[in-house]
Design a protein around this motif. Structure first.
Motif, short mmCIF file in Angstrom:
data_model
loop_
_atom_site.label_atom_id
_atom_site.label_comp_id
_atom_site.label_asym_id
_atom_site.label_seq_id
_atom_site.Cartn_x
_atom_site.Cartn_y
_atom_site.Cartn_z
N ALA A 106 95.17 27.21 32.11
CA ALA A 106 95.22 27.83 30.72
C ALA A 106 94.80 27.34 29.89
N TRP A 130 96.43 38.36 31.60
CA TRP A 130 95.95 37.62 30.41
C TRP A 130 94.94 36.35 30.70
N PHE A 131 95.27 35.93 31.78
CA PHE A 131 94.23 34.82 32.15
C PHE A 131 93.03 35.42 32.66
N PHE A 176 98.98 26.18 36.55
CA PHE A 176 98.74 27.19 35.82
C PHE A 176 98.72 26.69 34.26
N VAL A 227 101.54 37.14 33.69
CA VAL A 227 100.70 36.77 32.65
C VAL A 227 99.19 36.62 33.29
N LEU A 228 99.14 36.93 34.85
CA LEU A 228 97.86 36.98 35.16
C LEU A 228 96.73 37.77 34.62
N VAL A 283 104.15 33.25 36.49
CA VAL A 283 102.57 33.40 36.44
C VAL A 283 102.14 34.67 36.83
N CYS A 310 99.63 32.98 28.34
CA CYS A 310 99.61 32.31 29.59
C CYS A 310 100.62 30.94 29.52
#
Lengths: 48, 223, 226
Positions: free
Chosen positions: C139, C201-202, C135, C198-199, C195, C186
């Motif tokens: 990012a 935000w991804f 991840f 903050v998905l 993870v 991220c």
């Protein structure tokens, strides 16, 4: 009270400064324009 | 400054500003918990409103410029960006003056605050890029940047909103959370500020046009 | 006429070859990047700040600063030698040029990060215990993608104005605020191994990337008009 007066003064001062900045620029531009137009007129009179 | 004091328009607008001030001070009621400080709200919202309108005008005028390539639309965009930046500065300065007594802090990274600050930076950059519009390239590139900025604004807003929000929402889809008298005061100040915007816009566009003519004459003399 | 993708690849290859042939610019940017890492970690050590919490912020601010140097290269050389018109002619469409330069910028940025990111990781002494490495890489890639896209778009603008090098960061940074937020959060999520949290935000990063990858299709014609 103090914060309210400060808020009003900030807005007033910014707008006033910007307006006088505009008027100032306007006057300078008008002077420059008059001068340049005179120059152009003289140039046109000269025989090439 | 002298020139400003000689203009009848200037005095007209000073009078209008005083009218708005008296409506805000005498007519609008004092808010129960926040007290007198809440009245900063009227300038704050009015200048934010004008700032947003001004930046929407920049966007529309930039598209118009890329499409029609008329000098007028470029001048409109430039003048509007400048005045919008002045009013956004007012918003950014009055905001903390309200926030300090109420939130007990001058600044917080709230979506609206952050978006407004980013907006200010973007249009300051726009003005720097446009310069005086000295060349066709500058006008064209500034127009492109003006469009990109406007598209970016919602992205900034939603990303910060996701993050956190404590800013009061006065006007929402459910209506306006104000007493009738407050509402009148708000509309008066928004009205006065909007008139001020159009007046400044006209003034700035005129001086930009003069600038263009001076540049043109200089080029003619040098040729 | 060659296909769209093929033309992009040809220009991309030319730029990359050119950049690798004379590596002085790449190297000085790299030195600048490592210097940033050194200055940051030294300053943070002096201030006695918990480095693990601050790592994502320092990482992205470093990448931001480094990209100011790295991303102003795309059109500079053509401009210097007056080859822009010829290149425009050869590429057929202006958007071809944009995508080629974008890929080039992205490659350069990733090459630099390949050195700078591990260095920063070591210098700040960040643990790898619960970190999700995949991840983290995603990012960094998504953040660099957006940086390269915005950078190339704005470089097309600033390269046409004399003395506008200084303008580049001023134009770029306010546009990059959503990207900065997404990338930092991220990275934070990746480090702590959370993870899922903050998905969103991804996805924001991906939306940003998509926007600035598609927008040039409409706007780049106007930028490189003159």
């Amino acid at each position: 009270m103090a914060f309210f007066v400060a808020g009003y003064l900030v807005v007033w001062a910014l707008v006033f400064l910007y307006t006088s900045f505009l008027y100032n620029g306007q006057r300078k531009l008008e002077q420059e324009l008059a001068f340049l137009e005179e120059l152009v007129g003289k140039q046109a009179d000269l025989p090439c | 400054m002298k020139d400003a004091l000689k203009s009848p328009f200037f005095w007209g607008f000073t009078l209008l500003m005083l009218l708005a001030l008296s409506v805000i001070v005498y007519y609008a009621p004092v808010e129960r918990t926040m007290g007198l400080v809440q009245k900063v709200f009227y300038f704050h919202v009015a200048s934010a409103w004008v700032g947003l309108v001004a930046h929407t005008v920049v966007f529309a005028a930039s598209i118009l410029y890329l499409w029609k390539r008329s000098g007028g639309s470029d001048r409109l965009a430039r003048a509007s960006a400048e005045i919008g930046t002045v009013f956004i500065s007012c918003t950014l300065l009055t905001g903390p003056l309200w926030a300090y007594p109420i939130w007990n802090t001058w600044w917080t990274w709230d979506p609206r605050l952050t978006t407004t600050l980013v907006l200010w930076f973007m249009y300051a950059a726009y003005i720097a890029l446009h310069g005086g519009g000295a060349s066709e390239a500058r006008k064209r590139l500034a127009a492109v940047y003006g469009i990109i900025c406007f598209i970016n604004v919602p992205l900034v807003f939603f990303s910060t909103r996701w993050w956190r929000s404590i800013h009061p929402v006065v006007i929402s889809s459910e209506g306006i959370a104000l007493t009738p008298k407050m509402r009148v005061a708000m509309f008066v100040s928004v009205g006065v500020f909007s008139v001020l915007y159009f007046y400044l816009l006209r003034l700035r566009m005129k001086s930009l046009e003069l600038q263009e003519r001076v540049r043109h004459l200089k080029a003619q003399l040098l040729a | 006429m060659l296909k769209f993708g093929r033309r992009i690849l040809l220009i991309y290859r030319k730029d990359l070859q050119d950049e690798l042939r004379s590596t002085d610019h790449l190297l000085s940017t790299l030195v600048f990047g490592t210097m940033l890492v050194f200055v940051f970690s030294f300053a943070l050590e002096l201030a006695d700040v918990g480095t693990e919490q601050i790592f994502p912020a320092v990482l992205w601010v470093s990448i931001f600063f480094m990209s100011v140097l790295a991303l102003q290269r795309s059109f500079a050389k053509e401009r210097e030698y007056g080859a822009l018109d010829a290149l425009l002619l050869a590429s057929g469409e202006r958007s071809v040029l944009f995508y080629a330069k974008f890929l080039f910028s992205l490659t350069v940025l990733l090459l630099l990060e390949l050195v700078v990111v591990p260095l920063l990781w070591i210098f700040l002494d960040v643990g790898v215990g619960s970190a999700s490495l995949w991840f983290f890489l995603a990012a960094v890639l998504a953040g660099s993608w957006g940086l390269a896209a915005v950078g190339t778009l704005l470089n097309g603008i600033t390269v046409q104005l004399p003395g506008a090098r200084l303008l580049f960061p001023i134009l770029a940074f306010p546009l990059l605020i959503p990207l900065l937020m997404g990338a930092i959060l991220c990275t934070q999520g990746a480090l702590s191994g959370q993870v899922q949290a903050v998905l969103g935000w991804f996805y924001l990063l991906l939306v940003f990337d998509l926007l600035f990858t598609v927008l040039p299709l409409l706007l780049f014609d106007y930028i490189l008009e003159g």
